[in-house]
Design an enzyme around this catalytic site. Sequence first.
Site, PDB file in Angstrom:
ATOM      1  N   GLY A 326       0.818  -1.211   0.000  1.00 61.05           N
ATOM      2  CA  GLY A 326       0.000   0.000   0.000  1.00 61.05           C
ATOM      3  C   GLY A 326       0.853   1.263   0.000  1.00 61.05           C
ATOM      4  CB  SER A 327       0.140   4.603   1.417  1.00 55.19           C
ATOM      5  OG  SER A 327      -1.127   4.723   0.786  1.00 55.19           O
ATOM      6  CB  THR A 328       4.534   1.588   3.491  1.00 56.38           C
ATOM      7  OG1 THR A 328       4.110   0.326   2.954  1.00 56.38           O
ATOM      8  CG2 THR A 328       3.772   1.883   4.780  1.00 56.38           C
ATOM      9  CB  SER A 382      -1.682   8.696   1.907  1.00 56.88           C
ATOM     10  OG  SER A 382      -1.266   7.406   1.503  1.00 56.88           O
TER      11      SER A 382
END
Length: 614
Positions: A326-328, A382
């Site tokens: 995901g956003s990481t 994000s």
Amino acid sequence: MRKSPSRSKFQNFRTANFTRQRKGTQRGLIEKPTPTSQEPIPNTRTRLLIAWGLLMAAGLGLAINLYQLQIVNGAKLTEKARKQQMVNLRPFMPRRPVIDRGNNLLAIDRPVYTVFAHPKLFDKPNEEIAQLLAPILNKDAADLVKIFESKKSGITLVPALPEELADRFMRLNLNGFEFVQKYARFYPQEDLAADIVGYVNLDRRGQAGVEYSQEKLLERSVQTVRLSRAGNGALMPDHAPEGFLHFDDLQLQLTIDSRLQRAARSALKQQMEKFGAKRGGVIVMDAADGSLLALVSQPSYDPNQYSKADISLFKNWTVADLYEPGSTFKPLNVAIALENGVIRSDDTFNDPGSIQVADRIIKNAQNKSYGRINIAQILQHSSNIGMVQIIQRLQPNIYYNWLERLGLGQTVDTDLPFEVGSRLKSQEEFISSPIEPATTSFGQGFSLTPLQLVQMHGALANGGKLVTPHVVKGLVDSKGQMHYLPNRPMPRQIFSPATTQRVVEMMETVVSEGTGKVAQIPGYRIAGKTGTAQKASASGGYQVGARITSFVGILPVEAPRYVVLALVDEPKGENAYGSTVAAPIVKAVMEALIPIEQIPPSSTVNPVPADTGN
């Protein structure tokens, strides 16, 4: 008167004849009558020849037998005799201990005793013996009495009694008990480092953790020795080679810090209980060389009682399971775009809240729109839309090659067992479908392990190098001298130091102004990125309502070095996000890390600099 000569001769004849007749008569009185048909009687010479023949035959047979034994079968019989007189013995050698970087003991072989009870030999009442043994064995006296009454002999009272308790037991001088010594692997920290250390089974073979992956380093080398054996089978120690039982004092030292491990576990368990999560993990890496200072997985198990644990726990899921980050993953995509010169630090993008890619509509979380935002703000909020627009500036084939350079589709080279390779679509499928680069821009459509994500963020923290995540420091003796260091691959330069420093400073705004505010620590510049990703389903698509929350932090921004990743799988509740679930864990871990590593406070808080070119 003169006698006549003829008369004298006649008288002499008669006398001689009479004598013969008398002798014959006497012989007839003694001997048996001669039979009518007489048998031949062998004479002395014949009998001597027969005896000599038999002796010669026996001597010849003996000579032939001796020739067979000494000449023909001599070598085989000598070897057979040696085997009967000698015994090959491989002495038991304890496995090497495992210690953390602070020399705290994590695993060691220790003597234990199997205790057998023979009640028929007791010289005291069962009740009295039970009262004496109850405090030593930590058992109820009444239960011990029932055990003693169950059989007259051969009762296994304790399968593995520690040496210190066995000493107390023996000092009671009770009749009717038998002690059989053996060695067992002992883990004094119990479940604290089970995900790293693993365990050893009854056959003394490592089954998980470094007990499995580093078995060659943990087993002391010992040669088989040959000892003489007496006629009754007893070994003759006088014939043992001098010093054959000597063994080294080397220990396997890990990079793990038990203090940090304990702090990470405590913070993780607290958040998991708060949000009713399925599982969680924390990884702390020194990006300078890839040393893992902490690696926690929950739920865990006690390796001293591994037989009671769920078998699925023996594989550390942060190393052996794949997930969509995901956003990481967004900061890594920003670094790729900056390195290729398709964006500059001060570029802005319009985020209306949704964007169409081919026949799909991509939206931000909670359908939010942010209008005109720069790259740092894309990370702060994000923004999926902003990330899609950034990656659309890259040629799909160039983007794919960069993902491969980062290691996607490959397996991380680590000393932890059961590592699996990450997954990336084929290049043909990736290039031919515009939706693949778009979803990859915000961390979906591919999968990796949490350990690999830490490795990639380590490249942002150390000036652009991919290092090898590892837990083994080497073999060290009791005086602290290192005797063995593992050979690891040379770090690969992926990004330029200028690019990584700009990305880290953009990530700092996530903590200072964006979704990662909860991770702030007064006096320290911390970079970070939240992640709240959908969980892929085994049948395709995503699981409804299931998510994995995460937060990755880098400390300190002015001299990046440490990477901390926290993940919590399937937290429950409407407010379960990376910012609310995982970020507090990272903050708690960093608060423990700062004094352990003696990280000084940051002098100033610098703004994100303008891009001066790539």
